[in-house]
Scaffold this active site. Structure first.
Site, PDB file in Angstrom:
ATOM      1  CB  SER A 172      -0.903   0.029   1.235  1.00  0.00           C
ATOM      2  OG  SER A 172      -1.717  -1.108   1.280  1.00  0.00           O
TER       3      SER A 172
HETATM    4  N1  SAH Z   1      -0.289  -5.512   3.873  1.00  0.00           N
HETATM    5  C1  SAH Z   1       0.498  -5.787   2.699  1.00  0.00           C
HETATM    6  C2  SAH Z   1      -0.196  -5.448   1.399  1.00  0.00           C
HETATM    7  C3  SAH Z   1      -1.370  -6.306   1.162  1.00  0.00           C
HETATM    8  S1  SAH Z   1      -1.943  -6.506  -0.477  1.00  0.00           S
HETATM    9  C4  SAH Z   1       1.850  -5.124   2.773  1.00  0.00           C
HETATM   10  O1  SAH Z   1       2.134  -4.409   3.744  1.00  0.00           O
HETATM   11  O2  SAH Z   1       2.658  -5.345   1.855  1.00  0.00           O
HETATM   12  C5  SAH Z   1      -3.267  -7.605  -0.034  1.00  0.00           C
HETATM   13  C6  SAH Z   1      -2.843  -8.999   0.287  1.00  0.00           C
HETATM   14  O3  SAH Z   1      -3.986  -9.711   0.728  1.00  0.00           O
HETATM   15  C7  SAH Z   1      -2.326  -9.772  -0.936  1.00  0.00           C
HETATM   16  O4  SAH Z   1      -1.039 -10.252  -0.677  1.00  0.00           O
HETATM   17  C8  SAH Z   1      -3.331 -10.897  -1.096  1.00  0.00           C
HETATM   18  O5  SAH Z   1      -2.776 -12.114  -1.558  1.00  0.00           O
HETATM   19  C9  SAH Z   1      -3.871 -11.043   0.314  1.00  0.00           C
HETATM   20  N2  SAH Z   1      -5.180 -11.700   0.431  1.00  0.00           N
HETATM   21  C10 SAH Z   1      -6.231 -11.626  -0.400  1.00  0.00           C
HETATM   22  N3  SAH Z   1      -7.264 -12.370   0.057  1.00  0.00           N
HETATM   23  C11 SAH Z   1      -6.852 -12.918   1.234  1.00  0.00           C
HETATM   24  C12 SAH Z   1      -7.464 -13.785   2.195  1.00  0.00           C
HETATM   25  N4  SAH Z   1      -8.701 -14.243   2.052  1.00  0.00           N
HETATM   26  N5  SAH Z   1      -6.734 -14.124   3.278  1.00  0.00           N
HETATM   27  C13 SAH Z   1      -5.461 -13.680   3.442  1.00  0.00           C
HETATM   28  N6  SAH Z   1      -4.832 -12.873   2.569  1.00  0.00           N
HETATM   29  C14 SAH Z   1      -5.524 -12.491   1.479  1.00  0.00           C
END
Ligand code: SAH
Length: 246
Positions: free
Chosen positions: A91
């Site tokens: 993000s």
């Molecule tokens: N917080 C992260 C950015 C997240 S991007 C950082 O600091 O880099 C969103 C993430 O959520 C992605 O990696 C995606 O694979 C994950 N995601 C999507 N659906 C999910 C679920 N049901 N459970 C866990 N992770 C999930």
């Protein structure tokens, strides 16, 4: 022979100089990453109204450039999200700061994050709270985040590969829960796993519609309130029934 020796000495001197240059280059780069990070906090975070000194301090500490792919390190402190592979993103710094401030994490808290991604948000939280549990759906991302967090010394973070929609029941209740992927609905298990007085920060909305960052608070009596903060754009929270497990 003399000429050959002189040639060797010259070669040695040259390579030592090169080595000295490259060492100087490394420390200059480290220094400039730190400067970029401080400027990021002043210009993108503080100026937009995130003022919690603990949050600002955590953002000044965590080396964001080590959480992005090597070829994007120079862009790590710019004012936008970046790709981290498999169609996912780290993000924008301001959004990480805002979500962290909204979560009002205290030093003794146990915190849950859904969507580990690069591990950056988890690292920021790890500076502020006692224990961080973070769940990533994509095994490849989760495993590399786990390794990165370990190598960088964030020893109070535990990464699980799985579906975050269901939370982490064995570790509840949580003082704060941050969801870093957008969900059409607020997952009920996450509300249940909040402790009294805890907060859930989550982007709500679908992929093709407006999403809103929401804060859901559970008071001492267990009553839940919701408020909208700002419009946002996140990658979707994937559900196993979507059938896109990779
Ligand atoms: N917080 C992260 C950015 C997240 S991007 C950082 O600091 O880099 C969103 C993430 O959520 C992605 O990696 C995606 O694979 C994950 N995601 C999507 N659906 C999910 C679920 N049901 N459970 C866990 N992770 C999930």
């Amino acid at each position: 022979m003399k000429n050959l020796l002189r040639g060797m000495q010259l070669a040695t001197a040259f390579s030592l100089t090169t080595l000295a240059w490259s060492c100087a280059g490394t420390s200059a780069t480290q220094k400039s990453f730190e400067q970029l990070r401080h400027a990021m906090v002043d210009e993108q975070v503080l100026r937009r109204g995130v003022e919690d000194p603990r949050v600002l301090d955590a953002l000044r500490k965590v080396p964001r450039h080590l959480f992005v792919p090597a070829h994007l390190q120079r862009l790590a402190y710019e004012d936008h999200p970046l790709p981290i592979g498999l169609g996912q993103t780290i993000s924008q710094p301001y959004i990480v700061a805002l979500m962290t401030e909204l979560a009002r994490v205290k030093p003794n808290d146990t915190v849950l994050e859904i969507g580990t991604g690069s591990g950056y948000q988890a690292a920021v939280l790890s500076v502020l709270a006692k224990r961080i549990f973070t769940i990533e759906y994509l095994a490849e991302l989760g495993e590399s985040a786990r390794q990165r967090l370990r190598e960088l010394g964030y020893s109070n973070v535990e990464v699980r590969i799985g579906d975050g929609f269901r939370g982490w029941p064995e570790r509840q209740p949580f003082g704060a829960i941050l969801v870093t992927a957008a969900s059409q609905e607020v997952p009920q298990p996450l509300i249940e796993q909040l402790r009294a007085g805890g907060r859930l920060v989550i982007p709500v909305g679908g992929q093709s519609e407006a999403q809103t960052l929401q804060v859901i608070e559970k008071d001492a009596s267990g009553a839940v309130s919701r408020r909208n903060v700002i419009p946002v754009r996140f990658v979707p929270l994937v559900r196993p029934r979507d059938g896109v497990r990779k």
